[in-house]
Design a protein around this motif. Structure first.
Motif, PDB file in Angstrom:
ATOM      1  N   ASN A  29     -18.380 -20.518  46.634  1.00 19.23           N
ATOM      2  CA  ASN A  29     -17.133 -21.069  47.176  1.00 19.23           C
ATOM      3  C   ASN A  29     -16.224 -21.592  46.079  1.00 19.23           C
ATOM      4  O   ASN A  29     -15.005 -21.365  46.098  1.00 19.23           O
ATOM      5  N   GLU A  73     -14.867 -18.661  43.941  1.00 18.37           N
ATOM      6  CA  GLU A  73     -13.824 -17.942  44.678  1.00 18.37           C
ATOM      7  C   GLU A  73     -12.531 -18.740  44.710  1.00 18.37           C
ATOM      8  O   GLU A  73     -11.437 -18.187  44.560  1.00 18.37           O
ATOM      9  N   SER A  74     -12.639 -20.044  44.897  1.00 20.01           N
ATOM     10  CA  SER A  74     -11.456 -20.902  44.872  1.00 20.01           C
ATOM     11  C   SER A  74     -10.762 -20.840  43.523  1.00 20.01           C
ATOM     12  O   SER A  74      -9.528 -20.767  43.440  1.00 20.01           O
ATOM     13  N   ALA A  99      -9.002 -17.373  43.125  1.00 19.91           N
ATOM     14  CA  ALA A  99      -7.803 -17.303  43.956  1.00 19.91           C
ATOM     15  C   ALA A  99      -6.675 -18.149  43.359  1.00 19.91           C
ATOM     16  O   ALA A  99      -5.512 -17.724  43.310  1.00 19.91           O
ATOM     17  N   LEU A 147     -14.070 -10.855  43.548  1.00 16.65           N
ATOM     18  CA  LEU A 147     -13.358 -11.919  44.244  1.00 16.65           C
ATOM     19  C   LEU A 147     -11.847 -11.721  44.188  1.00 16.65           C
ATOM     20  O   LEU A 147     -11.132 -12.079  45.136  1.00 16.65           O
ATOM     21  N   MET A 148     -11.346 -11.144  43.104  1.00 18.44           N
ATOM     22  CA  MET A 148      -9.927 -10.795  43.058  1.00 18.44           C
ATOM     23  C   MET A 148      -9.585  -9.779  44.139  1.00 18.44           C
ATOM     24  O   MET A 148      -8.541  -9.872  44.796  1.00 18.44           O
ATOM     25  N   SER A 149     -10.459  -8.793  44.314  1.00 17.72           N
ATOM     26  CA  SER A 149     -10.211  -7.753  45.315  1.00 17.72           C
ATOM     27  C   SER A 149     -10.096  -8.355  46.713  1.00 17.72           C
ATOM     28  O   SER A 149      -9.311  -7.892  47.539  1.00 17.72           O
ATOM     29  N   LYS A 150     -10.867  -9.403  46.947  1.00 14.40           N
ATOM     30  CA  LYS A 150     -10.840 -10.070  48.247  1.00 14.40           C
ATOM     31  C   LYS A 150      -9.507 -10.764  48.499  1.00 14.40           C
ATOM     32  O   LYS A 150      -9.053 -10.871  49.654  1.00 14.40           O
ATOM     33  N   HIS A 151      -8.839 -11.219  47.437  1.00 11.60           N
ATOM     34  CA  HIS A 151      -7.610 -11.997  47.579  1.00 11.60           C
ATOM     35  C   HIS A 151      -6.360 -11.244  47.131  1.00 11.60           C
ATOM     36  O   HIS A 151      -5.280 -11.834  47.095  1.00 11.60           O
ATOM     37  N   SER A 152      -6.500  -9.987  46.797  1.00 14.22           N
ATOM     38  CA  SER A 152      -5.367  -9.200  46.321  1.00 14.22           C
ATOM     39  C   SER A 152      -4.773  -8.363  47.453  1.00 14.22           C
ATOM     40  O   SER A 152      -5.501  -7.805  48.281  1.00 14.22           O
ATOM     41  N   LYS A 153      -3.452  -8.273  47.471  1.00 17.44           N
ATOM     42  CA  LYS A 153      -2.782  -7.471  48.499  1.00 17.44           C
ATOM     43  C   LYS A 153      -2.937  -5.974  48.244  1.00 17.44           C
ATOM     44  O   LYS A 153      -2.820  -5.173  49.166  1.00 17.44           O
TER      45      LYS A 153
END
Length: 639
Positions: free
Chosen positions: A241, A244-245, A248, A273-279
């Protein structure tokens, strides 16, 4: 992101010429090709070069508060600036959307305690005109460098030491204490720099300069006393967590952003983790090597490709040959200091490659230190088993046998023998001495032979002995966070990325993640001798076992093998008796022995020879004032 520089009076009143800022800024133009700015007033002059990342139109520096009583230049990024703006808006009127303006608002409310509120990487200078006081500060982990030099009547500062050399009357000379440390460690630890009279501000520190003089203080250090007894699952969840924070938060940018991807655990975790938060697809960059078995041993491209495919990144690769060493003079000019770490070469090449597409890059630097990723951290684990053997067996048989083992790092077998040899030869030493042995290039005794004088302990041993961490793993981390991490890995990362005008962010070194990690019991961090056990457990649902449990590989080039083969002539060009004796810094006999042992594979002396070669190239650049182009041409002719 930028480079900052300036001068402040120690003898007052004093005015400084504007051309001083111009000269310093011209030297560091590569750090900030988008903009420049300056501020001059009684007793102070501040300058900067800007690489625009956040608030492209309105984030010019120097930046001031409403009445102009506070003026700031800052190198870096403040990741929690949005939260801070919301909290401070009631007390401060913001003029821009720039992340660094929150420093002014915080200082206006809290004074020097503003540092406690910042989450980011930074080195800044803040002039308080009412108090006639300059605050110089560096981030908690030393991600951004800051050099200082006290001259007659004033203090100069800059992101790069070469900018200070641009000032009138300051000549480049070798700092004897820095040279002593460099020979032992392969880099120059703070507070020293290789230039006599120029120092580094230490990590998590600030310096106040006013009419009372200068006072330096440390404002943060990890608390190792709060170990928590939680289950593995609880720790893994907390790590995931917080990481990831961090990722992000550090993805905030007004310009294109990407990631370095080696295929190791740390860079793969950042990309996942970037892939999870990238458009859209994350842009990733990897480096490989051409020629010989050693190059294939270092080549991580297949692992990087596997991760890129899993997360659908836009992946690009660069393949490197031995002739890249012709870049060494240019890179050492950018480094400001010699370093015995081939990672500065690979970092520059992949940065130059990535800069074609992006302005900001995320890296996995720091994961090995924070979560027990280095084999040296296993020393205590294996030592307990080793010392169960009878003393006569260890002393009479195994120790002499270890001395006869071949040593090289460019094949799996020889690298294993190298590590085994180092472990056995240090196993009977006390903890501090053993850790120094793991980290050293030349031993203290060898360094004394090279310099023909007695020298003090390396900073590694000093930091280890002074650490308040009780557990062995965290004492090693505490040592690394004050030495190798900021003064080798982070320094070369900053200098090599900024040489290409690329901003590099390091999510593993978010101080909140550090504060979390140091509460973990060491027996869980590397459970049963598994490097990065808890980190790997935290990533087990997003990264495959082929990545999580692959052999550890460093982010460097196969320089040791190249120096024996393709680059042997270049090595002899810089490390030979005539050159060493004419330079007058070092004695020749031990160097000759080092060369012979390396070429016979009796010992792996990659770091020793790289330290010697890069020191000579640095001397030619800064002491002899040869251009990087001239030296590079000499290298090309030797290949």
């Amino acid at each position: 992101m930028c480079g900052i520089h300036g001068v402040v009076a120690l003898k007052r009143p004093q005015q400084f010429p504007a051309k001083w800022l111009d000269m310093m800024g011209d030297i560091t133009a590569h750090r900030g090709p988008d903009d420049s700015g300056s501020y001059l007033n009684n007793n102070v002059a501040l300058g900067m070069r800007r690489l625009s990342v956040i608030d492209l139109a309105g984030g010019q520096q120097p930046i001031s508060n409403d009445d102009g009583s506070l003026v700031l230049v800052c190198n870096g990024e403040i990741y929690n600036y949005r939260e801070l703006r919301a909290q401070l808006a009631e007390h401060y009127t913001f003029k821009t959307q720039s992340d660094v303006e929150v420093i002014l608002a915080l200082y206006q409310q809290y004074g020097v305690d503003c540092l406690q509120h910042l989450n980011g990487m930074f080195a800044f200078a803040l002039w308080d005109n009412n108090r006639q006081q300059l605050l110089l500060a560096r981030d908690r982990l030393g991600i951004k460098p800051l050099y200082l030099s006290q001259q007659d009547g004033y203090l100069a500062f800059s992101t790069e030491s070469k900018a200070i050399l641009a000032l009138p009357g300051i000549e480049a000379a070798v700092c004897p204490q820095a040279l002593e440390q460099y020979l032992q460690l392969g880099y120059v630890p703070a507070p020293y720099s290789m230039f006599k009279g120029i120092q580094k501000l230490e990590v998590a520190s600030y310096l106040l300069v006013n009419d009372q003089g200068m006072q330096q203080h440390q404002y943060w250090q990890p608390d190792f006393s709060q170990t928590e007894q939680l289950s593995e699952q609880s720790w893994a969840r907390k790590i995931r967590n917080q990481l990831e924070s961090s990722v992000a938060m550090q993805m905030v940018s007004d310009v294109p952003i990407g990631a370095f991807l080696s295929g190791g655990v740390d860079s793969s975790a950042v990309v996942a983790l970037m892939s999870k938060h990238s458009k859209g697809p994350v842009q990733t960059y990897a480096i490989g090597f051409d020629t010989g078995d050693a190059a294939s041993f270092y080549n991580e491209l297949p692992y990087a490709r596997a991760v890129a495919e899993q997360f659908g990144t836009e992946h690009r690769e660069i393949l490197v040959k031995p002739d890249v060493v012709s870049l060494l003079p240019k890179l050492l000019w950018h480094m400001d200091e010699p370093v015995a770490d081939s990672a500065f070469i690979t970092t520059y090449l992949v940065s130059e490659f990535a800069h074609k597409d992006v302005t900001v890059i995320l890296s996995g630097v720091g994961g090995d230190e924070l979560f027990g990723g280095y084999r040296r951290y296993l020393g205590e684990h294996y030592l307990q088993k080793y010392r169960r053997l009878p003393g006569w067996l260890r002393q009479k048989l195994l120790l002499p046998l270890a001395g006869k083992l071949p040593s090289d790092r460019h094949s799996k077998l020889l690298n294993t023998l190298r590590l085994t040899k180092a472990f056995i030869q240090s196993a009977e030493l006390d903890d501090a001495e053993r850790y120094q042995r793991y980290m050293q290039v030349f031993s203290q005794q060898q360094a004394e032979q090279l310099l023909d004088s007695e020298i003090p302990l390396s900073t590694i041993k000093q930091h280890y002995q002074l650490s308040n961490a009780q557990q062995g793993l965290w004492r090693m981390f505490d040592t690394d966070r004050q030495s190798q991490l900021p003064d080798d890995l982070l320094l070369l990362t900053d200098k090599m990325t900024m040489a290409t005008s690329l901003e590099c962010r390091v999510p593993f070194l978010d101080h909140k993640l550090v504060e979390l990690a140091v509460r973990i019991p060491q027996n869980l961090t590397m459970k049963n001798g598994r490097l990065k056990h808890l980190l790997k457990e935290s990533l087990s649902d997003i990264l495959p076992g082929s990545i999580l449990d692959r052999p550890k590989r460093g982010f460097g080039a196969p320089l040791g093998a190249w120096l024996k083969q393709e680059l042997a002539a270049m090595l002899r060009l810089f490390v030979n008796r005539e050159t060493i004796e004419s330079r007058g810094l070092l004695n020749w006999p031990l160097i000759e022995q080092t060369l012979n042992q390396h070429f016979s594979q009796q010992e792996d002396h990659t770091d020793h020879l790289l330290a010697l070669m890069n020191l000579e190239i640095w001397c030619r650049l800064y002491l002899d004032k040869q251009s990087a182009g001239q030296i590079s041409e000499t290298i090309r002719m030797s290949l």
